[in-house]
Design a protein around this motif. Sequence first.
Motif, PDB file in Angstrom:
ATOM      1  N   THR A 136       0.827  -1.210   0.000  1.00  0.00           N
ATOM      2  CA  THR A 136       0.000   0.000   0.000  1.00  0.00           C
ATOM      3  C   THR A 136       0.863   1.263   0.000  1.00  0.00           C
ATOM      4  O   THR A 136       1.848   1.341   0.748  1.00  0.00           O
ATOM      5  N   ASP A 137       0.481   2.237  -0.795  1.00  0.00           N
ATOM      6  CA  ASP A 137       1.120   3.555  -0.774  1.00  0.00           C
ATOM      7  C   ASP A 137       0.455   4.381   0.320  1.00  0.00           C
ATOM      8  O   ASP A 137      -0.626   4.930   0.145  1.00  0.00           O
ATOM      9  N   TRP A 138       1.112   4.469   1.468  1.00  0.00           N
ATOM     10  CA  TRP A 138       0.516   5.109   2.632  1.00  0.00           C
ATOM     11  C   TRP A 138       0.427   6.628   2.498  1.00  0.00           C
ATOM     12  O   TRP A 138      -0.207   7.291   3.319  1.00  0.00           O
ATOM     13  N   GLU A 139       1.065   7.185   1.487  1.00  0.00           N
ATOM     14  CA  GLU A 139       0.961   8.624   1.252  1.00  0.00           C
ATOM     15  C   GLU A 139      -0.282   8.968   0.436  1.00  0.00           C
ATOM     16  O   GLU A 139      -0.605  10.139   0.244  1.00  0.00           O
ATOM     17  N   ASN A 140      -0.960   7.932  -0.062  1.00  0.00           N
ATOM     18  CA  ASN A 140      -2.111   8.129  -0.927  1.00  0.00           C
ATOM     19  C   ASN A 140      -3.381   7.748  -0.157  1.00  0.00           C
ATOM     20  O   ASN A 140      -3.560   6.595   0.239  1.00  0.00           O
ATOM     21  N   GLU A 141      -4.262   8.717   0.048  1.00  0.00           N
ATOM     22  CA  GLU A 141      -5.460   8.486   0.850  1.00  0.00           C
ATOM     23  C   GLU A 141      -6.359   7.429   0.230  1.00  0.00           C
ATOM     24  O   GLU A 141      -6.925   6.581   0.931  1.00  0.00           O
ATOM     25  N   GLU A 142      -6.505   7.456  -1.082  1.00  0.00           N
ATOM     26  CA  GLU A 142      -7.347   6.458  -1.740  1.00  0.00           C
ATOM     27  C   GLU A 142      -6.801   5.056  -1.527  1.00  0.00           C
ATOM     28  O   GLU A 142      -7.552   4.102  -1.309  1.00  0.00           O
TER      29      GLU A 142
END
Length: 455
Positions: free
Chosen positions: A392-398
């Motif tokens: 998961t890209d934790w910087e991306n809210e979606e």
Amino acid sequence: MSQFTDICRINVKGGDGGAGCMSFRREAYVPKGGPDGGDGGRGGNVVIQADAQLSSLIDYRFKHHFRAERGTHGQGSRRDGKNGEDLILKVPMGTVVRELDPDTQEVMFDIADLTHDGERVIVAPGGTGGRGNTHFVTPTRRAPAFAEKGEPAEEHWIELEMKLMADAALVGMPSVGKSSLIARMSAARPKIADYPFTTLVPNLGVVRAGDYSYVVADVPGLIEGAAEGRGLGHQFLRHIERTALIMHVIDIAGGFEDRDPVEDYRIINSELAAYASALAERPQIVVANKCDMSGMTERVARLKEAVLEDGHEFFAVSALTGAGLQTLMLAVGERVAELRRELAETDEPTEDFSELWERRRHQRDRQFQVVGEGPGIWRVMGTGVERLCVQTDWENEEAVIYLQHRLSRIGVDKALEDAGCEAGDEVRISGYSFAYEGADENVYEEYEDDELAGE
């Protein structure tokens, strides 16, 4: 002289998966093109493969770390990344592959037993490539602005143990003439001398007698207490486990110590039974060697009587003069042929070890547990859930919202609630942490079913 290596431990790691691409189609006259991010390539697997041309594990004596190629990242215009190349590690036929505990380095379980040429098993699967943003389109989310990262491949230690593939094994006390016998019976040329422990590694020889052809292993001499590890007992005894027939060689003259041949016969059989009960029941042919020496008649008769009482076949031979060897070789050939026929009737089809290993991995991926680490702090542990967080890209809210959906689908929310987790508590997974808000099924309805949920 090449070195003989029959057991080693190596560290293996599959290739990491490539990251999926977050991209949108950009063309003239198409101001709002849809998502077109390609998937990341899958990482290469580390594969152990049996090879009939190899006779030892010498290739892994000095090099212990092996890594497969990683997958490349996805690109725009729906271009998927390239899969990593598999890394194939070849081992001799008869190699047992075992999983080691990462903390204690103790053997946990057998992964595979590679007994046929070309048989293989994946010991370190490559990481799955991350999915591009095209996979996350739904009727209500037409332009997902996130993609998955590639899955990091697992790294672990395995043990490789080679057990000789022979039809018959020559066993007995040191310096009873086993090496001389195999040299007479076959084209093998082992080191021969008149002192104990001349043979320090097993030798293989192909015997041809009449219509029969079979492989004989000259296993280094055993001593009393070998089953408990005295001398090099464990290292030598394991090579007898695979052989269908035991050729028990006795020095009828008693060697330099003038040992009693009947006592030697009893001692070796006791060691075989102590090491593995199955060895005591293995078909056995007893060979009295050095019968060309004078004054051996009474000793031969006494040993023959003891052997026949135990229900074994008995042969008196001389490796020096060749007396009795042809009769022995034909008898062994006939017995080996019988045992091969019996094995063929009961032999089951070879199992696909890679498929078995993959099933185990999926079962392990689905398992997780929730443990309390303090007041209001909970940790979720499990290979599958930890991998979801890493991808998961934790910087991306979606992307984080989508992760919450996936965790809910595989039952993490329910498990947390059952454990007593309340809204506002801290939840830790791998190296990440977040505040627990409880499950809101309405938030997740727009997303597709998750693979780990088994739907």
